[in-house]
Motif scaffolding. Structure first.
Motif, PDB file in Angstrom:
ATOM      1  N   GLY A  15      28.819  58.346  99.047  1.00 22.62           N
ATOM      2  CA  GLY A  15      28.737  59.793  99.251  1.00 22.62           C
ATOM      3  C   GLY A  15      27.368  60.392  98.936  1.00 22.62           C
ATOM      4  N   LYS A  16      26.326  59.555  98.863  1.00 25.16           N
ATOM      5  CA  LYS A  16      24.999  60.068  98.490  1.00 25.16           C
ATOM      6  C   LYS A  16      24.458  61.049  99.533  1.00 25.16           C
ATOM      7  N   THR A  17      24.517  60.625 100.801  1.00 27.25           N
ATOM      8  CA  THR A  17      23.986  61.483 101.861  1.00 27.25           C
ATOM      9  C   THR A  17      24.791  62.783 101.947  1.00 27.25           C
ATOM     10  N   THR A  18      26.104  62.633 101.790  1.00 26.26           N
ATOM     11  CA  THR A  18      26.960  63.822 101.825  1.00 26.26           C
ATOM     12  C   THR A  18      26.532  64.805 100.739  1.00 26.26           C
TER      13      THR A  18
ATOM     14  N   GLY B 217      28.066  54.254 101.220  1.00 27.53           N
ATOM     15  CA  GLY B 217      29.370  54.870 101.470  1.00 27.53           C
ATOM     16  C   GLY B 217      29.936  55.585 100.261  1.00 27.53           C
TER      17      GLY B 217
HETATM   18  P1  ADP Z   1      26.047  57.112 101.432  1.00 28.70           P
HETATM   19  O1  ADP Z   1      24.942  58.015 101.781  1.00 28.70           O
HETATM   20  O2  ADP Z   1      26.262  56.951  99.957  1.00 28.70           O
HETATM   21  O3  ADP Z   1      26.012  55.806 102.126  1.00 28.70           O
HETATM   22  P2  ADP Z   1      27.633  58.952 102.927  1.00 28.70           P
HETATM   23  O4  ADP Z   1      27.598  60.241 102.218  1.00 28.70           O
HETATM   24  O5  ADP Z   1      26.763  58.785 104.112  1.00 28.70           O
HETATM   25  O6  ADP Z   1      27.403  57.786 101.896  1.00 28.70           O
HETATM   26  O7  ADP Z   1      29.112  58.680 103.405  1.00 28.70           O
HETATM   27  C1  ADP Z   1      30.211  58.744 102.544  1.00 28.70           C
HETATM   28  C2  ADP Z   1      31.500  58.560 103.336  1.00 28.70           C
HETATM   29  O8  ADP Z   1      31.673  59.659 104.193  1.00 28.70           O
HETATM   30  C3  ADP Z   1      31.494  57.315 104.202  1.00 28.70           C
HETATM   31  O9  ADP Z   1      32.758  56.702 104.051  1.00 28.70           O
HETATM   32  C4  ADP Z   1      31.315  57.847 105.588  1.00 28.70           C
HETATM   33  O10 ADP Z   1      32.023  57.042 106.490  1.00 28.70           O
HETATM   34  C5  ADP Z   1      31.920  59.212 105.493  1.00 28.70           C
HETATM   35  N1  ADP Z   1      31.276  60.129 106.444  1.00 28.70           N
HETATM   36  C6  ADP Z   1      29.955  60.370 106.553  1.00 28.70           C
HETATM   37  N2  ADP Z   1      29.706  61.293 107.506  1.00 28.70           N
HETATM   38  C7  ADP Z   1      30.904  61.631 108.020  1.00 28.70           C
HETATM   39  C8  ADP Z   1      31.345  62.527 109.038  1.00 28.70           C
HETATM   40  N3  ADP Z   1      30.481  63.285 109.706  1.00 28.70           N
HETATM   41  N4  ADP Z   1      32.658  62.617 109.280  1.00 28.70           N
HETATM   42  C9  ADP Z   1      33.544  61.893 108.583  1.00 28.70           C
HETATM   43  N5  ADP Z   1      33.217  61.032 107.625  1.00 28.70           N
HETATM   44  C10 ADP Z   1      31.919  60.893 107.325  1.00 28.70           C
END
Ligand code: ADP
Length: 574
Positions: A370-373, A368
């Motif tokens: 933000g790595k994937t983001t 959570g």
């Molecule tokens: P990680 O990959 O580090 O686990 P993510 O980048 O997946 O983290 O997510 C970071 C935050 O963004 C999380 O709180 C998640 O709930 C939020 N998030 C991810 N995708 C979406 C989306 N499509 N819409 C709104 N919030 C999102």
């Protein structure tokens, strides 16, 4: 207008055809008049026997056929020319949208706008199907007619020379006004359809807020103003044809008067000549009048064409890596305040960092954080809210999507596989024909070969929506095999979190090492080994890039890193 003319003249064959057909039509017109007058002269003045006229009737018949045939051929050539140019315009438009759909979307080119542009292509039709053929005829036939008239009776030629120029001069005057009005009309139409669509789409909301009545007025107002501008264009078109009619009637009248006087009063001209000229002169002016109306059609086309050229000239893309897939150097990436926010939710705060070519970058942080983001942002799958990703000195958006994605493999935890065979799913990235050996080698390197061999149909097994289900890890390894076939210069890899068996883990390690030789690899890292090996580790915490550096640097200067490793590994490994 000149741009459109150039498009027509580029199609040399069709233009030559038009010239030849126009010449034939001109000759046939003169021939037709000649035979007709000759027959009349023979019958009424010389009391010739009917049988002696048969060859003349034959000639008249041939001339009529030739004239009709040439007229038809000119019409056909015009339609062909228009179809040809329109299809090129459409192709160009589609290409320009397809090359950069994300950018097109960012520039507000919704489906409606695109289809509106496609409609403008049809408006170009008149220019090529009517105006150009008429233009060629107007260049050629009146000159032929004038030449013949001069040889018959030079005074008539002189009268034509004096009166005819009024027609183009007048047309140019009216044309100027019409052009402005046609442009206005085009804009009104665009605005009208825009308003109409907006209102329709929001109708239920508008009703909820009691705004339907006001919007009805709005639609009424814009449709009325569209009507007015259409009427204006029509008015000036009608006015100009009326004036053309007057000018040509007047000229024909003067000529008829002159000929009549010479024939009856002065007796200085033969019946044959007088009749011949009286038949040719209206043809001469008709051509000019037809040209006048074609000119109006062309005006409308020009407005549409200007819109199209403006669209096509928009710089949609800059190719920076070129389209060659092989022998590509990894790019230098600079994150300049790159940031992203999901609506009102999670925000990835502005990031600053440099990623030199051939780097191995590991992105770490809690779930959570933000790595994937960040990965999706780097891949260009999410549009940044602010800041830039600079690629070799050029903003990412300025690079065409094709050349960007040609250089990139994004291997997510759950990659998309389409309905098709395993082999097809692997080949998709390669963009070229790949041999069986290459496919096999890629599968081996990705650690998926054994699993594929175990399947009854091997590489030809159907997967995806209609086919066999695959586990997340299997899908990911097929995506990795894709990357081996594609040989990208930038790899984004979301490392599997689920435990892998030792053998697969080893294969994966080797695979990555091999891919790193030819590309920059950015990994969302979960395995200690990957993290330790990285040149650069990004430590993300709640959307902030808290620290960046090598394993050793972070160990020394940034205690949360050590804590994270300890939590992950139970403090046993460093
Ligand atoms: P990680 O990959 O580090 O686990 P993510 O980048 O997946 O983290 O997510 C970071 C935050 O963004 C999380 O709180 C998640 O709930 C939020 N998030 C991810 N995708 C979406 C989306 N499509 N819409 C709104 N919030 C999102």
């Amino acid at each position: 207008m000149n741009d459109l003319k150039r498009l027509a003249f580029q199609r040399k064959n069709k233009m030559v055809f038009l010239v030849v057909a126009s010449l034939l039509k001109g000759i046939a017109t003169i021939g037709q008049a000649f035979f007709f007058v000759f027959i009349a002269d023979r019958v009424f003045l010389q009391n010739a026997a009917f049988e002696s006229l048969f060859p003349l009737f034959g000639g008249l018949f041939v001339a009529i056929l030739l004239r009709a045939g040439a007229g038809y051929a000119i019409g056909r050539a015009g339609v062909d020319l228009a179809a040809d140019v329109k299809s090129e315009f459409r192709k160009d438009l589609i290409k320009s949208f397809a090359e950069n759909p994300l950018l097109s979307a960012a520039q507000g080119q919704s489906g409606q706008k695109v289809s509106l542009l496609m409609d403008s292509v049809d408006e170009v039709d008149g220019f090529f199907s009517k105006y150009i053929p008429q233009l060629m005829q107007t260049y050629i036939i009146p000159l032929l007619l004038l030449g013949v008239i001069f040889t018959q009776n030079w005074t008539t030629g002189v009268i034509i020379l004096i009166t005819a120029p009024f027609i183009p001069v007048f047309m140019a005057m009216v044309g100027k006004g019409t052009k402005k009005k046609a442009d206005e009309k085009m804009e009104q139409l665009n605005r009208f359809s825009g308003t109409f669509l907006d209102i329709l789409q929001g109708l239920s909301t508008l009703k909820l807020f009691g705004q339907a009545e006001t919007q009805q007025q709005e639609i009424r107002k814009s449709s009325l103003s569209f009507r007015d501008s259409t009427m204006d264009v029509l008015k000036s078109a009608f006015l100009s044809s009326l004036m053309l009619e007057y000018i040509s009637m007047l000229s024909i009248g003067i000529i008829a008067l002159e000929i009549g006087l010479r024939l009856v009063v002065f007796d200085s001209i033969s019946f044959f000549t007088a009749f011949f000229i009286l038949i040719l002169v209206p043809d001469f002016f008709n051509l000019l009048k037809d040209f006048g109306s074609a000119f109006h059609t062309a005006r409308g086309s020009v407005s549409a064409a200007n819109q199209l050229s403006a669209e096509l000239e928009k710089k949609h893309s800059v190719l920076i890596w070129g389209d060659e897939v092989l022998a590509q150097e990894p790019p230098h990436l600079s994150l300049e305040g790159l940031s992203f926010r999901y609506g009102e939710g999670f925000a990835l705060n502005p990031l600053r960092a440099e990623i030199p070519p051939y780097s191995q970058v590991a992105i770490v942080g809690k779930s959570g954080s933000g790595k994937t983001t960040l990965m999706q942002l780097l891949a260009g799958l999410l549009p940044q809210t602010e800041g830039e990703l600079i690629v070799n000195g050029i903003p990412r958006e300025a690079i065409s999507e094709k050349s960007w994605f040609d250089q990139l493999s994004y291997i997510s935890q759950n990659p998309y596989l389409f309905a098709g065979t395993i082999r097809e799913n692997m080949e998709i990235g390669a963009n070229r024909k790949v041999s069986d050996e290459e496919v096999l080698a890629a599968a081996k390197k990705a650690g998926i070969a054994e699993m594929i061999f175990a399947l009854e149909q091997g590489f030809e097994t159907l997967i995806g929506e209609a086919g066999r289900g695959l586990s997340g890890g299997e899908k990911q390894r097929i995506a990795l095999a894709r990357a081996f076939l594609k040989k990208p210069s930038l790899i984004l890899f979301d490392e599997p979190t689920t435990g892998l068996d030792l053998r697969t883990e080893q294969i994966l390690q080797e695979s990555l090492r091999e891919l790193q030789k030819t590309s920059t690899v950015i990994t969302v890292a979960h395995r200690l080994h990957t993290i330790k090996q990285a040149d650069l580790i990004f430590f993300l915490d709640n959307g902030n890039l808290d620290a960046a550096g090598s394993h050793d640097e972070l160990l020394q200067n940034y205690s949360p890193y050590e804590e994270m490793l300890a939590a992950q590994q139970g403090g046993s490994q460093r």
